[in-house]
Design an enzyme around this catalytic site. Structure first.
Site, PDB file in Angstrom:
ATOM      1  N   TYR A 199      -0.278  -7.100  -4.375  1.00 19.79           N
ATOM      2  CA  TYR A 199      -1.637  -7.207  -4.899  1.00 19.79           C
ATOM      3  C   TYR A 199      -1.637  -7.795  -6.310  1.00 19.79           C
ATOM      4  O   TYR A 199      -1.195  -7.152  -7.263  1.00 19.79           O
ATOM      5  CB  TYR A 199      -2.323  -5.851  -4.911  1.00 19.79           C
ATOM      6  CG  TYR A 199      -2.410  -5.161  -3.565  1.00 19.79           C
ATOM      7  CD1 TYR A 199      -2.307  -5.883  -2.376  1.00 19.79           C
ATOM      8  CD2 TYR A 199      -2.591  -3.789  -3.477  1.00 19.79           C
ATOM      9  CE1 TYR A 199      -2.381  -5.254  -1.143  1.00 19.79           C
ATOM     10  CE2 TYR A 199      -2.677  -3.151  -2.251  1.00 19.79           C
ATOM     11  CZ  TYR A 199      -2.555  -3.887  -1.092  1.00 19.79           C
ATOM     12  OH  TYR A 199      -2.636  -3.251   0.126  1.00 19.79           O
ATOM     13  N   ALA A 202     -20.718  -1.492   5.060  1.00 12.56           N
ATOM     14  CA  ALA A 202     -21.410  -0.961   3.882  1.00 12.56           C
ATOM     15  C   ALA A 202     -22.677  -1.758   3.577  1.00 12.56           C
ATOM     16  O   ALA A 202     -23.391  -1.446   2.622  1.00 12.56           O
ATOM     17  CB  ALA A 202     -20.482  -0.978   2.673  1.00 12.56           C
TER      18      ALA A 202
END
Length: 339
Positions: free
Chosen positions: A55, A214
């Site tokens: 990441y 979401a």
């Protein structure tokens, strides 16, 4: 939050995936905003933070180490190896390579320990199985790290039930992490059952369907506005063809959440948590408000009827498009509902 267990660790059932603070979802937040988010999660009772060497090519581990290492005794720390930065040669840009060799696993772990500012990583995953290296060899290298006191437990990410069993025979596996949500049900084919047979905890990443569940992408204009390097751009489900089919589904799902008196994100997380006490969800966010909304799902008491309706509305049969683009499909080892 009522805690669940990942091996010997008691953790919040909704924990934090840290990836999008440094990687994959367009423009990353400022250092100040990222720090604010991590500390807000810690103060709200999150006791499990998940990062990886990949990441931001180390940037995310550096961030987590800088912000959270002073509070190291308050949480379980998870990171990953096996996906490594590949340097460019002046003509080819730097990219990533899957490398599960013992040499690379050892080197990646040493770098992670430095960046995370810790003497030991609680849960260390093989981020992807390097199919050129027997899984037993990669897990054997991780077992050496356990014996050396550099990691406490071993995890696997995006592997099949068969690979999990082979790995577990080499050394006990504590957790398996893969994508799992209302709209991605691959683990239900075999992996969830294998985890339960072996006593392996299951960690669900992308439990919000990369923002879809979401309501983060309420229309095609929002998808078109995604930054060029956003990880969702090449995913088939977010292509014009498939998103047009998935949008009406989202609208019905959002209406169900409103009827249940919760947000769409909370309904999605509540559904994941209902799948078993051995399941832990790690949604990611860059917003403190969204973090608080997500964590609110742990206290929800939705009826079985609402959760059943959510599962019948959004599932493998109703969602259009694969969860990964072709290259990513080749890189994972999971059972595939579309195989």
């Amino acid at each position: 939050m009522q805690l669940r267990h990942i091996g010997p660790f008691a953790v919040s059932p909704i924990s934090l995936g840290c990836m999008n603070l440094s990687h994959a979802y367009g423009t990353t937040p400022s250092a100040e905003d990222a720090e604010r988010l991590l500390l807000a999660a810690l103060d709200a009772g999150v006791t499990h933070f998940d990062t990886a060497a990949l990441y931001g090519f180390g940037a995310n581990e550096t961030l987590v180490g800088r912000v959270l290492s002073p509070h190291r005794q308050r949480f379980m720390l998870a990171s990953k190896c096996g996906l490594t930065r590949e340097a460019g040669d002046g003509t080819v840009a730097a990219g990533r390579v899957i490398d599960g060799t013992p040499k690379n696993i050892r080197a990646t772990c040493e770098g992670s320990l430095r960046r995370l500012k810790t003497e030991v990583i609680d849960l260390y995953y093989l981020h992807r199985w390097d199919k050129k290296v027997p899984i037993e060899e990669s897990v054997g290298a991780l077992a050496d790290l356990v014996r050396a006191g550099k990691i406490r437990t071993i995890g696997l990410s995006e592997v099949s039930a068969d690979t999990l069993r082979r790995a577990h025979a080499e050394h006990p596996i504590t957790a398996l992490q893969t994508e799992y949500s209302l709209w991605t049900r691959n683990p239900e084919l075999a992996v969830l059952q294998a985890c339960r047979e072996l006593g392996v905890s299951f960690v669900a990443f992308s439990p919000l369907g990369r923002g879809y569940l979401a309501g983060a992408l309420p229309d095609w204009a929002a998808v078109e506005a995604l930054p060029e390097k956003d990880i969702r751009r090449p995913i088939p489900r977010f292509s014009a063809e498939h998103f047009a089919r998935n949008l009406p589904l989202l609208q019905r799902y959002t209406a169900l959440a409103a009827e249940a008196g919760c947000t769409p994100a909370q309904l999605a997380l509540a559904w994941v948590l209902q799948q078993g006490q051995d399941v832990v969800a790690i949604p990611g966010t860059r917003s403190v408000a969204h973090l608080q909304d997500d964590l609110g799902a742990a206290a929800l008491r939705l009826s079985d009827e609402v959760l059943r309706r959510a599962g019948e509305l959004v599932n493998t049969a109703t969602v259009s498009g694969h969860r990964y683009a072709e290259q990513a499909r080749r890189e994972v080892d999971t059972e595939d509902v579309e195989a």
